[in-house]
Design a protein around this motif. Structure first.
Motif, mmCIF file in Angstrom:
data_model
loop_
_atom_site.group_PDB
_atom_site.id
_atom_site.type_symbol
_atom_site.label_atom_id
_atom_site.label_comp_id
_atom_site.label_asym_id
_atom_site.label_seq_id
_atom_site.Cartn_x
_atom_site.Cartn_y
_atom_site.Cartn_z
ATOM 1 N N LEU A 27 -9.495 -6.641 -5.064
ATOM 2 C CA LEU A 27 -10.291 -5.714 -3.621
ATOM 3 C C LEU A 27 -11.332 -5.521 -4.160
ATOM 4 C CD1 LEU A 27 -7.761 -4.652 -0.928
ATOM 5 C CD2 LEU A 27 -8.768 -6.263 -0.903
ATOM 6 N N GLY A 69 -13.011 0.886 -1.381
ATOM 7 C CA GLY A 69 -11.201 2.051 -0.114
ATOM 8 C C GLY A 69 -11.721 3.145 -0.839
ATOM 9 N N GLU A 70 -12.597 3.542 -0.763
ATOM 10 C CA GLU A 70 -12.778 5.068 -1.230
ATOM 11 C C GLU A 70 -13.205 5.862 0.157
ATOM 12 O OE1 GLU A 70 -14.802 5.705 -4.547
ATOM 13 O OE2 GLU A 70 -13.693 4.704 -6.318
ATOM 14 N N ARG A 71 -12.388 6.830 0.177
ATOM 15 C CA ARG A 71 -12.807 7.848 1.689
ATOM 16 C C ARG A 71 -14.535 8.704 1.131
ATOM 17 N NH1 ARG A 71 -9.216 11.640 4.818
ATOM 18 N NH2 ARG A 71 -9.416 12.428 2.574
ATOM 19 N N LYS A 101 -6.443 1.319 -6.822
ATOM 20 C CA LYS A 101 -7.737 1.809 -6.511
ATOM 21 C C LYS A 101 -8.642 1.313 -6.345
ATOM 22 C CE LYS A 101 -5.179 6.337 -6.823
ATOM 23 N NZ LYS A 101 -4.791 7.993 -7.359
ATOM 24 N N ARG A 149 1.130 -1.748 0.216
ATOM 25 C CA ARG A 149 0.137 0.141 -0.219
ATOM 26 C C ARG A 149 0.299 1.115 -0.058
ATOM 27 N NH1 ARG A 149 -5.518 1.385 4.047
ATOM 28 N NH2 ARG A 149 -5.521 3.619 3.336
ATOM 29 N N VAL A 178 1.260 4.967 1.450
ATOM 30 C CA VAL A 178 1.191 5.159 3.105
ATOM 31 C C VAL A 178 0.417 6.032 3.068
ATOM 32 C CG1 VAL A 178 1.714 2.468 3.876
ATOM 33 C CG2 VAL A 178 2.711 5.084 3.591
ATOM 34 N N SER A 196 -5.140 9.211 1.340
ATOM 35 C CA SER A 196 -5.783 9.413 1.068
ATOM 36 C C SER A 196 -6.665 8.235 1.651
ATOM 37 C CB SER A 196 -6.762 10.308 1.051
ATOM 38 O OG SER A 196 -6.821 10.869 0.085
ATOM 39 N N ASN A 197 -7.115 7.915 0.602
ATOM 40 C CA ASN A 197 -7.704 6.427 -0.724
ATOM 41 C C ASN A 197 -6.749 5.405 -0.254
ATOM 42 O OD1 ASN A 197 -10.501 7.925 -0.467
ATOM 43 N ND2 ASN A 197 -9.098 8.883 -1.708
ATOM 44 N N THR A 198 -7.080 3.746 0.002
ATOM 45 C CA THR A 198 -6.841 2.573 -0.628
ATOM 46 C C THR A 198 -6.319 2.950 -1.807
ATOM 47 O OG1 THR A 198 -8.131 1.454 0.841
ATOM 48 C CG2 THR A 198 -6.604 0.579 -0.656
ATOM 49 N N THR A 199 -4.766 2.593 -1.394
ATOM 50 C CA THR A 199 -4.094 3.312 -2.586
ATOM 51 C C THR A 199 -2.395 1.951 -2.782
ATOM 52 O OG1 THR A 199 -3.762 5.484 -3.270
ATOM 53 C CG2 THR A 199 -2.376 4.563 -4.533
ATOM 54 N N LEU A 200 -3.114 1.452 -3.778
ATOM 55 C CA LEU A 200 -2.465 -0.173 -3.874
ATOM 56 C C LEU A 200 -1.196 -0.048 -5.014
ATOM 57 C CD1 LEU A 200 -5.424 -2.602 -2.754
ATOM 58 C CD2 LEU A 200 -2.805 -1.450 -1.274
#
Length: 266
Positions: free
Chosen positions: A93, A52-54, A48, A23, A25, A28-32
């Motif tokens: 995911l 995992g989006e905020r 993305k 990831r 880090v 702000s959103n899940t970014t892999l």
């Protein structure tokens, strides 16, 4: 490593087997970051996932990945190639945006940053003033570079609310790329960028030609493609932004109602 054509990159992203590496880090959103492989060709990509989006109060839930893809489609239509190949696909995911990873050389020279206020480099344009913890004066500035000027035009079309300096990448072949377009295409004016150096100046003739071509595309096939990822109203407002830029013939002015520069800027 062999350079992929855009078509080859899109095929790899769409059909390749994805293996997650880790990831990012700072996002702000899940970014892999992942490796993606097809027929013996392996490249890295950024994945993305929608899940995992905020949630954001001013953007509907689950739409950021579609905005990433839409930014690529518009960039592709300009012919400038700023946004790396990006698609929407299923991954480990679930559905999400998948974008080709851009490697930056270690000696890449950034064209945007904070510089001493009294020593702005020749050929750079100051955007804003700031002071560090010790009270020393600095300027947020960027190079007066035609590549950045084209990117500023693209951002105005996308209504990009988050053009940080760190969202501009410098490839080994000398090209620059813009990434992180998840909060773009809003129907309200939300342009926030570090590329204000050309405020109010005439658009280059090249940009006018590109905008005219883009406007035609938005009335046709490009508009239909965007409607797969954006609302009809968001596509209509993209057309309006192109028409306003052409009518005015100048780079946009910073907004007065809210901060014009994203935080952090770089």
């Amino acid at each position: 490593m062999t350079v992929l054509t855009e078509g080859e990159a899109l095929e790899l992203l769409a059909q390749g087997a994805m293996e997650l590496e880790g990831r990012l880090v700072d996002a702000s959103n899940t970014t892999l970051r992942a490796e993606i492989t097809l027929d013996g060709t392996t490249r890295r990509c950024v994945y993305k996932p929608v899940q995992g989006e905020r949630p954001l109060w001013d953007f509907p839930d689950g739409t950021l990945a579609g905005r990433e893809v839409s930014a690529f489609l518009v960039s592709q239509a300009t012919g400038w190639g700023f946004v790396p190949p990006t698609i929407l696909r299923d991954g480990p995911l679930g559905p999400g945006a998948c974008q080709l990873w851009i490697d930056e050389p270690e000696d890449a020279e950034a064209l945007i940053g904070f510089v001493p206020a009294y020593d702005v480099p020749e050929g750079w344009l100051a955007v804003a003033n700031a002071r560090d913890d010790a009270g020393d004066a600095y300027a947020l500035a960027h190079a007066d570079d035609p590549r950045l000027a084209r990117l500023a035009v693209l951002d105005a079309v996308l209504n990009n609310a988050d053009r940080k300096g760190g969202h501009v990448l410098y490839a080994e072949d000398g090209r620059i790329h813009g990434v992180d377009h998840g909060i773009s295409f809003h129907v309200e004016n939300k342009l926030r960028t570090v590329l204000w150096g050309w405020t109010g100046k005439p658009l280059p003739p090249e940009a006018v030609e590109v905008l005219e071509r883009l406007g035609a595309g938005l009335d046709g096939a490009l508009g239909e493609q965007l409607e797969e990822h954006l609302t009809i109203s968001e596509v209509q407002h993209t057309r309006l932004r192109v028409r306003r830029l052409l009518r005015r013939g100048r780079f946009p002015d910073p907004p007065q109602e809210w901060p014009a520069v994203p935080w952090p800027p770089v």
